[in-house]
Design a protein around this motif. Sequence first.
Motif, PDB file in Angstrom:
ATOM      1  N   SER A   1       0.809  -1.220   0.000  1.00 22.49           N
ATOM      2  CA  SER A   1       0.000   0.000   0.000  1.00 22.49           C
ATOM      3  C   SER A   1       0.841   1.269   0.000  1.00 22.49           C
ATOM      4  CB  SER A   1      -0.918   0.025   1.226  1.00 22.49           C
ATOM      5  OG  SER A   1      -0.152  -0.026   2.422  1.00 22.49           O
ATOM      6  N   LYS A   2       2.091   1.168   0.505  1.00 18.92           N
ATOM      7  CA  LYS A   2       2.897   2.383   0.610  1.00 18.92           C
ATOM      8  C   LYS A   2       4.380   2.040   0.643  1.00 18.92           C
ATOM      9  CE  LYS A   2       3.346   6.489   3.603  1.00 18.92           C
ATOM     10  NZ  LYS A   2       2.839   7.131   4.853  1.00 18.92           N
ATOM     11  N   LEU A   3       5.169   2.880  -0.034  1.00 17.50           N
ATOM     12  CA  LEU A   3       6.629   2.794  -0.011  1.00 17.50           C
ATOM     13  C   LEU A   3       7.164   4.117   0.540  1.00 17.50           C
ATOM     14  CD1 LEU A   3       7.226   1.313  -3.590  1.00 17.50           C
ATOM     15  CD2 LEU A   3       7.199   0.035  -1.430  1.00 17.50           C
ATOM     16  N   THR A   4       7.984   4.039   1.576  1.00 20.23           N
ATOM     17  CA  THR A   4       8.561   5.244   2.169  1.00 20.23           C
ATOM     18  C   THR A   4      10.078   5.190   2.043  1.00 20.23           C
ATOM     19  OG1 THR A   4       6.729   5.430   3.756  1.00 20.23           O
ATOM     20  CG2 THR A   4       8.741   6.663   4.236  1.00 20.23           C
ATOM     21  N   PHE A   5      10.633   6.092   1.243  1.00 26.36           N
ATOM     22  CA  PHE A   5      12.083   6.188   1.055  1.00 26.36           C
ATOM     23  C   PHE A   5      12.611   7.300   1.961  1.00 26.36           C
ATOM     24  CE2 PHE A   5      10.189   4.626  -2.842  1.00 26.36           C
ATOM     25  CZ  PHE A   5      10.993   3.535  -3.180  1.00 26.36           C
ATOM     26  N   THR A   6      13.613   6.972   2.788  1.00 28.71           N
ATOM     27  CA  THR A   6      14.169   7.933   3.741  1.00 28.71           C
ATOM     28  C   THR A   6      15.668   8.062   3.525  1.00 28.71           C
ATOM     29  OG1 THR A   6      12.465   7.297   5.352  1.00 28.71           O
ATOM     30  CG2 THR A   6      14.373   8.537   6.176  1.00 28.71           C
ATOM     31  N   ALA A   7      16.134   9.306   3.436  1.00 29.64           N
ATOM     32  CA  ALA A   7      17.555   9.553   3.203  1.00 29.64           C
ATOM     33  C   ALA A   7      18.354   9.380   4.489  1.00 29.64           C
ATOM     34  CB  ALA A   7      17.751  10.964   2.657  1.00 29.64           C
ATOM     35  N   ALA A   8      19.629   9.006   4.335  1.00 29.41           N
ATOM     36  CA  ALA A   8      20.528   8.907   5.474  1.00 29.41           C
ATOM     37  C   ALA A   8      20.787  10.305   6.034  1.00 29.41           C
ATOM     38  CB  ALA A   8      21.836   8.256   5.046  1.00 29.41           C
ATOM     39  N   PRO A   9      21.223  10.399   7.288  1.00 30.17           N
ATOM     40  CA  PRO A   9      21.513  11.717   7.874  1.00 30.17           C
ATOM     41  C   PRO A   9      22.487  12.520   6.992  1.00 30.17           C
ATOM     42  CG  PRO A   9      21.550  10.028   9.570  1.00 30.17           C
ATOM     43  CD  PRO A   9      21.415   9.302   8.267  1.00 30.17           C
ATOM     44  N   ASN A  10      22.192  13.798   6.838  1.00 32.34           N
ATOM     45  CA  ASN A  10      22.985  14.713   6.014  1.00 32.34           C
ATOM     46  C   ASN A  10      22.973  14.342   4.532  1.00 32.34           C
ATOM     47  OD1 ASN A  10      23.818  16.161   8.364  1.00 32.34           O
ATOM     48  ND2 ASN A  10      25.434  14.633   8.724  1.00 32.34           N
ATOM     49  N   GLY A  11      22.032  13.471   4.145  1.00 30.86           N
ATOM     50  CA  GLY A  11      21.921  13.076   2.748  1.00 30.86           C
ATOM     51  C   GLY A  11      20.665  13.649   2.115  1.00 30.86           C
ATOM     52  N   GLY A  12      20.234  13.038   1.020  1.00 37.43           N
ATOM     53  CA  GLY A  12      19.018  13.474   0.350  1.00 37.43           C
ATOM     54  C   GLY A  12      19.296  14.051  -1.019  1.00 37.43           C
ATOM     55  N   VAL A  13      18.247  14.545  -1.636  1.00 37.73           N
ATOM     56  CA  VAL A  13      18.330  15.163  -2.959  1.00 37.73           C
ATOM     57  C   VAL A  13      18.584  16.648  -2.771  1.00 37.73           C
ATOM     58  CG1 VAL A  13      17.216  15.432  -5.196  1.00 37.73           C
ATOM     59  CG2 VAL A  13      16.652  13.458  -3.765  1.00 37.73           C
ATOM     60  N   LYS A  14      19.749  17.098  -3.184  1.00 31.70           N
ATOM     61  CA  LYS A  14      20.128  18.495  -2.966  1.00 31.70           C
ATOM     62  C   LYS A  14      19.475  19.412  -4.007  1.00 31.70           C
ATOM     63  CE  LYS A  14      24.499  17.428  -0.717  1.00 31.70           C
ATOM     64  NZ  LYS A  14      24.102  16.053  -0.444  1.00 31.70           N
ATOM     65  N   PRO A  15      19.436  20.726  -3.729  1.00 32.32           N
ATOM     66  CA  PRO A  15      18.867  21.676  -4.695  1.00 32.32           C
ATOM     67  C   PRO A  15      19.534  21.558  -6.060  1.00 32.32           C
ATOM     68  CG  PRO A  15      19.223  22.754  -2.584  1.00 32.32           C
ATOM     69  CD  PRO A  15      19.840  21.393  -2.461  1.00 32.32           C
ATOM     70  N   GLY A  16      18.705  21.586  -7.097  1.00 34.18           N
ATOM     71  CA  GLY A  16      19.204  21.472  -8.451  1.00 34.18           C
ATOM     72  C   GLY A  16      19.443  20.044  -8.907  1.00 34.18           C
ATOM     73  N   GLU A  17      19.102  19.054  -8.079  1.00 31.84           N
ATOM     74  CA  GLU A  17      19.310  17.642  -8.427  1.00 31.84           C
ATOM     75  C   GLU A  17      17.975  16.898  -8.426  1.00 31.84           C
ATOM     76  OE1 GLU A  17      23.779  17.208  -6.421  1.00 31.84           O
ATOM     77  OE2 GLU A  17      22.084  16.070  -5.608  1.00 31.84           O
ATOM     78  N   PHE A  18      18.006  15.663  -8.921  1.00 26.01           N
ATOM     79  CA  PHE A  18      16.837  14.792  -8.832  1.00 26.01           C
ATOM     80  C   PHE A  18      17.319  13.386  -8.518  1.00 26.01           C
ATOM     81  CE2 PHE A  18      18.105  14.074 -13.205  1.00 26.01           C
ATOM     82  CZ  PHE A  18      17.827  12.725 -13.426  1.00 26.01           C
ATOM     83  N   GLN A  19      16.395  12.555  -8.057  1.00 27.80           N
ATOM     84  CA  GLN A  19      16.712  11.174  -7.703  1.00 27.80           C
ATOM     85  C   GLN A  19      15.618  10.258  -8.237  1.00 27.80           C
ATOM     86  OE1 GLN A  19      19.489   9.800  -5.829  1.00 27.80           O
ATOM     87  NE2 GLN A  19      18.576   8.048  -6.865  1.00 27.80           N
ATOM     88  N   GLU A  20      16.010   9.079  -8.708  1.00 26.52           N
ATOM     89  CA  GLU A  20      15.045   8.085  -9.165  1.00 26.52           C
ATOM     90  C   GLU A  20      14.997   6.918  -8.178  1.00 26.52           C
ATOM     91  OE1 GLU A  20      15.945   6.971 -13.185  1.00 26.52           O
ATOM     92  OE2 GLU A  20      14.693   8.590 -13.990  1.00 26.52           O
ATOM     93  N   PHE A  21      13.779   6.417  -7.943  1.00 26.36           N
ATOM     94  CA  PHE A  21      13.565   5.298  -7.048  1.00 26.36           C
ATOM     95  C   PHE A  21      12.923   4.158  -7.849  1.00 26.36           C
ATOM     96  CE2 PHE A  21      13.505   9.191  -4.591  1.00 26.36           C
ATOM     97  CZ  PHE A  21      14.373   8.909  -3.548  1.00 26.36           C
ATOM     98  N   PRO A  22      13.720   3.182  -8.313  1.00 25.12           N
ATOM     99  CA  PRO A  22      13.196   2.113  -9.180  1.00 25.12           C
ATOM    100  C   PRO A  22      12.386   1.077  -8.404  1.00 25.12           C
ATOM    101  CG  PRO A  22      15.570   2.445  -9.487  1.00 25.12           C
ATOM    102  CD  PRO A  22      15.181   3.135  -8.218  1.00 25.12           C
ATOM    103  N   VAL A  23      11.335   0.587  -9.038  1.00 22.48           N
ATOM    104  CA  VAL A  23      10.513  -0.495  -8.484  1.00 22.48           C
ATOM    105  C   VAL A  23      10.128  -1.444  -9.621  1.00 22.48           C
ATOM    106  CG1 VAL A  23       9.588   0.932  -6.631  1.00 22.48           C
ATOM    107  CG2 VAL A  23       8.359   0.765  -8.787  1.00 22.48           C
ATOM    108  N   SER A  24       9.827  -2.672  -9.235  1.00 21.02           N
ATOM    109  CA  SER A  24       9.304  -3.656 -10.183  1.00 21.02           C
ATOM    110  C   SER A  24       7.913  -4.045  -9.712  1.00 21.02           C
ATOM    111  CB  SER A  24      10.221  -4.885 -10.242  1.00 21.02           C
ATOM    112  OG  SER A  24       9.669  -5.893 -11.078  1.00 21.02           O
TER     113      SER A  24
END
Length: 241
Positions: free
Chosen positions: A110-133
């Motif tokens: 029902s739900k997928l929750t993606f959480t970044a590590a401390p001091n991580g994440g998608v920074k300004p001007g960037e993007f991230q893809e989260f693949p699933v099957s």
Amino acid sequence: MIRLRRPATVAALTLTAVATAVVGLAGPASAHVTINPAEGTQGGYGRFAFRVPNESDTASTVKVEVNLPENAPVGSVSTMPVAGWTVAVEKRKVDPPIEVHGSQLTEAVSKLTFTAAPNGGVKPGEFQEFPVSMGPLPQADTMVFKVLQTYSDGNVSRWIEEPTPGAEEPENPAPVLKLAAAAPASPGASAPAAAADDDDDDDGSGAATALGVAGLVAGLGGLALGGLAFARTRREPAAKS
């Protein structure tokens, strides 16, 4: 000449400013969460990626929550590891059960929750893809995934608005996966060809068998005549000189 040029220059600068403003307004509006590819096949499996751009100039995206549609459950959902991120999977009961490879599943993701590590994440001007099957994909025209994007400063972008046919794209659109009906199988089209091949094989093998039998009979007949001739020569006395 100078007086004639000035209005043209001013007009050109005005048009440039307007064009820049339009581009500036259009840019952020198009930077929303999407699913790629945006099309799939009903009953099939596919690899998809939720593409999350960062729209903030100062904060990073640190959490992405993807809610799967309740009216279009999927039997199997698996995630691909993403460096610097962890994923939590939530499930819910489904009724009626979903059939996957002959088994009846009573739960669906029902739900997928993606959480970044401390001091991580998608920074300004960037993007991230989260693949699933995912698969088998449901017998539905579309799947709408409502997504919450949380920033490091506490702000949350809610990509939850469903599209309306014939209307403009909403301000905060949810990712939409369009599903096409699977092409119907047509075994009848290949059956006559297969039957014709079988007939050809039968005719060929029958003719070959008949020729083989005829050759065997002829060979046996020749052998028998040769044996008789040999026996006859043995019985007749040698001629006297």
